[in-house]
Design an enzyme around this catalytic site. Structure first.
Site, PDB file in Angstrom:
ATOM      1  N   ASP A   1      -9.684  -3.411  -0.586  1.00 10.96           N
ATOM      2  CA  ASP A   1      -8.722  -3.745   0.444  1.00 10.96           C
ATOM      3  C   ASP A   1      -9.540  -4.054   1.706  1.00 10.96           C
ATOM      4  O   ASP A   1     -10.608  -3.487   1.902  1.00 10.96           O
ATOM      5  CB  ASP A   1      -7.816  -2.530   0.663  1.00 10.96           C
ATOM      6  CG  ASP A   1      -6.985  -2.652   1.908  1.00 10.96           C
ATOM      7  OD1 ASP A   1      -6.237  -3.628   2.007  1.00 10.96           O
ATOM      8  OD2 ASP A   1      -7.095  -1.770   2.787  1.00 10.96           O
TER       9      ASP A   1
ATOM     10  N   ASP B   1      -7.843   2.540   1.360  1.00 12.08           N
ATOM     11  CA  ASP B   1      -7.873   3.731   2.203  1.00 12.08           C
ATOM     12  C   ASP B   1      -6.745   4.685   1.842  1.00 12.08           C
ATOM     13  O   ASP B   1      -6.516   5.679   2.496  1.00 12.08           O
ATOM     14  CB  ASP B   1      -7.926   3.402   3.696  1.00 12.08           C
ATOM     15  CG  ASP B   1      -6.886   2.386   4.101  1.00 12.08           C
ATOM     16  OD1 ASP B   1      -6.134   1.932   3.230  1.00 12.08           O
ATOM     17  OD2 ASP B   1      -6.821   2.054   5.294  1.00 12.08           O
TER      18      ASP B   1
HETATM   19  P1  ADP Z   1      -3.745  -6.041   5.449  1.00 17.65           P
HETATM   20  O1  ADP Z   1      -3.602  -6.353   4.019  1.00 17.65           O
HETATM   21  O2  ADP Z   1      -4.987  -6.705   5.993  1.00 17.65           O
HETATM   22  O3  ADP Z   1      -3.732  -4.577   5.743  1.00 17.65           O
HETATM   23  P2  ADP Z   1      -0.935  -6.553   6.271  1.00 17.65           P
HETATM   24  O4  ADP Z   1      -0.345  -6.829   4.936  1.00 17.65           O
HETATM   25  O5  ADP Z   1      -0.536  -5.299   6.935  1.00 17.65           O
HETATM   26  O6  ADP Z   1      -2.527  -6.749   6.267  1.00 17.65           O
HETATM   27  O7  ADP Z   1      -0.539  -7.752   7.232  1.00 17.65           O
HETATM   28  C1  ADP Z   1      -0.803  -9.099   6.896  1.00 17.65           C
HETATM   29  C2  ADP Z   1      -0.725  -9.992   8.073  1.00 17.65           C
HETATM   30  O8  ADP Z   1       0.604  -9.976   8.622  1.00 17.65           O
HETATM   31  C3  ADP Z   1      -1.617  -9.613   9.226  1.00 17.65           C
HETATM   32  O9  ADP Z   1      -2.891 -10.169   9.068  1.00 17.65           O
HETATM   33  C4  ADP Z   1      -0.886 -10.217  10.407  1.00 17.65           C
HETATM   34  O10 ADP Z   1      -1.181 -11.583  10.527  1.00 17.65           O
HETATM   35  C5  ADP Z   1       0.574 -10.076  10.025  1.00 17.65           C
HETATM   36  N1  ADP Z   1       1.150  -8.843  10.593  1.00 17.65           N
HETATM   37  C6  ADP Z   1       1.580  -7.771   9.924  1.00 17.65           C
HETATM   38  N2  ADP Z   1       2.069  -6.843  10.766  1.00 17.65           N
HETATM   39  C7  ADP Z   1       1.915  -7.329  12.021  1.00 17.65           C
HETATM   40  C8  ADP Z   1       2.220  -6.841  13.337  1.00 17.65           C
HETATM   41  N3  ADP Z   1       2.772  -5.639  13.544  1.00 17.65           N
HETATM   42  N4  ADP Z   1       1.916  -7.627  14.373  1.00 17.65           N
HETATM   43  C9  ADP Z   1       1.359  -8.812  14.190  1.00 17.65           C
HETATM   44  N5  ADP Z   1       1.048  -9.333  13.002  1.00 17.65           N
HETATM   45  C10 ADP Z   1       1.330  -8.617  11.921  1.00 17.65           C
HETATM   46 MG    MG Z   2      -4.823  -1.964   4.639  1.00 20.01          MG
END
Ligand code: ADP
Ligand code: MG
Length: 703
Positions: free
Chosen positions: A388, A587
């Site tokens: 991840d 994580d």
């Molecule tokens: P990751 O897999 O990297 O943990 P997430 O699935 O949580 O990422 O989020 C994917 C994408 O969605 C982020 O890269 C961002 O572009 C957008 N995103 C998600 N939550 C938010 C938020 N609270 N504010 C702004 N962008 C968000």
């Molecule tokens: Mg994550």
């Protein structure tokens, strides 16, 4: 079917001996196994006594034999008492009987329990040899005419028992040493805590410490239980939990773990977990559970044993019949004993458990918890390791790096609006924006309504304006045209930054870019995994360009980007459908479904919340190199299992024909059997000593 944690035999739930220890029930094939588990000290002492008794028996029997050879007791030998009973035979009988029935009782009783369980364990085969030898010797002594003469049976019974008991004793003491090490961890917990009560420091027994109590921990003292620092600054040696010898800095808000050592400053710690809930107690719990678990390969071994024993009995019967016809009862009987004893697949029962015991114990020393033997076996077939991104490869603490504005918005306004939108979100990106906004704006107003859109961003209304903040997908959903900013997006994403688009009433207002930093050892860990011949992939909800830029920095070639949180499971499934054995490293909190889907789920950096994790492997430290170490350790353990199976089988396979041909003394057979078990147990114990290589590897990666 439950498994006897001592001998590793599958036991029938209804017929087994049940013992409730703590909050779990264990099943044992026999009372002797239960004793070993419950009172290891006493049982080991009892074993020692039995060995002493049999060895005295051996000396006495051998002494009689020597006397007889020198003709000193020729008179006694030829003097017959009633019937054909010579004084010599009587003496042998008097010496061997208590040895067989008293020192051998644990085994005889074990055989009885095992038969009652409808399982055949090694005790049955030994008992068959020893008791048959004794009984036949006894009949021979008292009624030589009836039994057809021949001597040496009583000596054989004593000799076999001596070998078996000595072997068992050594086996158990080696095994105990590796099993005890994890229990010892619990003893490292302090017994007294200094707690603040009504403003006064009082010393209380650790059992009386409650959650939310405030503890005072002086430099050099152990932290009594898990908690969070509420005052003070110090560094803490967490080696006992994480295996990491460099102390970790702690200040207000840091989590601390019970039994770790406060090195430098005075700390006030508010207790968050006590008793069974503490990290230490959970680790011990998990390790013990894993040590009692088995690898699927054990099932194979069990099946083999199940088929093996009837074959052995047939071979024994056939050779007995053959030798009876060829040279009479007494030779045939010797051959029968030899075949039964040499065939005993006892080492097979301990081949897997002892290796897992050693491997799991070794891992615990390094803060690597293998939660079941199952994963040890899967690691051998491992092909792809999926990481991840956020929080696993990166620190998960992005910070705002760029703000670009459009349509007349100022940077300050754009950031403020973004912060208003993020106020209700718990996403790491939200934290980054709020942190940046707080630098120029002390008060961020609340939005009137707020909605998080997982994997996309956030939506809110504020002063009758609709504010959107998120990625391209969010803008597409809301039909906000974004052609205008493609160039800025390209540039920022090419630098590995995550870009969030701000739109107010469906009109572009700006973009906020945030950057997360890679964890310290990510590059080394990945290159190590690749050098082990594994594919490394990165899985993220972030967009492809950002993800690729980061992957490139870290040396990862395979990127699975734009994955919505609930689609992560499918991404893993897809890799598995290509026939790959997949490990997922996460994580542990939001990645739980993907960790569960992967063949090996590896949860990383879970110092305190171990029980919550779904991972099959839990890495306590937040060090990516431990992923490679965990794979290496699993592979080593699996190699041990295989070599153990080899050592367990080879004696049987090579020796059974020899015994059947009448070329083996039963005492030798018993000796070979003991040696086979000892080889397996010491082979496993060697894993404990492989520290050197393990650490050397650690050093390599530190460079
Ligand atoms: P990751 O897999 O990297 O943990 P997430 O699935 O949580 O990422 O989020 C994917 C994408 O969605 C982020 O890269 C961002 O572009 C957008 N995103 C998600 N939550 C938010 C938020 N609270 N504010 C702004 N962008 C968000
Ligand atoms: Mg994550």
């Amino acid at each position: 079917m439950p498994r006897d944690p001592v001998c590793g035999m599958d036991v029938d739930k209804d017929k087994a001996i049940k013992k409730k220890i703590g909050d779990r029930t264990y099943y044992f094939c026999s009372q002797s196994c239960a004793n070993v588990y419950e009172q290891p000290e006493q049982e080991l002492k009892a074993m020692k006594r039995r060995v002493a008794v049999t060895l005295m028996g051996v000396v006495a029997v051998a002494g009689l034999r020597v006397l007889a050879l020198f003709g000193l007791v020729a008179v006694l030998m030829t003097t017959t008492l009633i019937g054909g009973l010579s004084i010599y035979s009587l003496a042998l009988f008097i010496v061997s009987t208590p040895v067989v029935w008293i020192a051998g009782w644990s085994i005889i009783h074990g055989a009885y329990s095992s038969l009652r369980n409808r399982a055949i364990n090694m005790d049955v085969l030994i008992t068959a040899g020893v008791v048959a030898g004794w009984a036949f010797g006894a009949v021979n002594a008292f009624l030589p005419n009836l039994a057809g003469g021949g001597e040496g049976y009583l000596e054989i019974a004593v000799g076999i028992l001596a070998f078996v008991l000595l072997g068992k004793y050594i086996e158990e003491s080696i095994r105990r040493r590796s099993a005890a090490s994890i229990r010892k961890l619990l003893e490292l917990q302090p017994t007294i805590a200094r707690v603040l009560k009504d403003g006064k420091e009082v010393e209380v027994p650790i059992d009386e410490v409650q959650v939310n109590d405030v503890m005072i921990v002086k430099p050099g003292e152990k932290i009594p239980t898990d908690g969070v620092v509420i005052a003070g600054y110090s560094s803490v040696d967490e080696k006992i939990i994480t295996g990491e010898s460099i102390p970790v800095e702690k200040n207000v808000g840091s989590e601390v773990i019970g039994a770790t050592v406060n090195k430098a400053g005075l700390l006030r710690v508010k207790a968050t977990k006590v008793g069974e809930e503490t990290a230490l107690a959970q680790i011990v719990h998990l390790v013990e559970e894993a040590q009692a678990s088995s690898a699927p390969v054990q099932k194979f071994a069990d099946r083999v044993v199940g088929k093996f024993v009837p074959i052995v009995f047939s071979v024994a019967a056939v050779s007995f019949a053959y030798w009876y016809i060829v040279s009479g009862f007494s030779t045939a009987f010797f051959v029968l004993l030899a075949v039964l004893l040499i065939a005993c697949p006892c080492a097979l029962g301990i081949a897997t458990p002892t290796a897992i015991l050693a491997g799991v114990g070794k891992g615990a020393e390094y803060g690597i918890l293998l939660r079941s033997g199952e994963y040890v076996e899967k690691a051998r077939k491992l092909k792809t390791v999926v990481f991840d991104k956020t929080g696993t490869l990166t620190k998960g603490e992005p910070s705002v790096t760029d703000i670009v504005v459009y349509n007349g918005y100022s940077e300050k306004d754009a950031l403020k609006l973004a912060a208003i939108a993020e106020k209700g979100s718990e996403h790491p990106l939200a934290e980054a924006i709020l942190k940046a906004a707080h630098q120029s704006e002390s008060n961020i107003p609340d939005a009137e309504s707020f909605e998080a859109v997982p994997g996309r961003g956030v939506r809110c209304t504020y002063e009758n304006r609709r504010i959107l903040l998120g990625n391209r997908r969010l803008m597409q959903d809301e039909k906000v045209p974004i052609e205008q900013l493609e160039k800025d997006l390209d540039r920022l994403e090419g630098q590995g930054k995550t870009v969030m688009i701000l739109a107010v009433d469906n009109q572009l207002a700006g973009v906020v870019a945030a950057m997360d930093t890679a964890k310290e050892n990510a590059v080394e860990a990945i290159s190590k995994l690749k050098s082990m011949g594994l594919e490394v992939a990165m899985l993220t909800g972030d967009n492809e360009r950002t993800a690729k830029a980061i992957a490139e920095q870290l040396g990862i070639d395979q990127v699975i980007a734009n994955v919505l949180p609930w689609e992560k499971v499918n991404a893993i499934k897809k890799l598995q459908s290509e026939g790959k054995t997949v490990a997922m490293v996460g994580d542990g909190i939001n990645d739980a479904p993907a960790l569960a889907q992967a063949d090996i789920g590896i949860a990383i950096g879970s110092g305190t919340d171990i029980a919550k994790e779904t991972g099959g492997i839990v890495l306590i430290k937040d060090d990516l190199r431990d992923v490679a170490l965990a794979v290496e350790l699993s592979k080593k353990t699996m190699t041990k299992i295989n070599s153990n199976l080899f050592w367990a089988f080879i004696y049987n396979i090579v020796m059974i024909p020899v015994a059947a041909m009448g070329l083996m003394n039963p005492i030798f057979a018993a000796g070979a059997m003991a040696i086979s078990s000892l080889t397996v147990v010491s082979n496993s114990a060697l894993l404990k000593l492989s520290t050197f290589k393990f650490e050397k590897f650690n050093d390599q990666t530190k460079k």
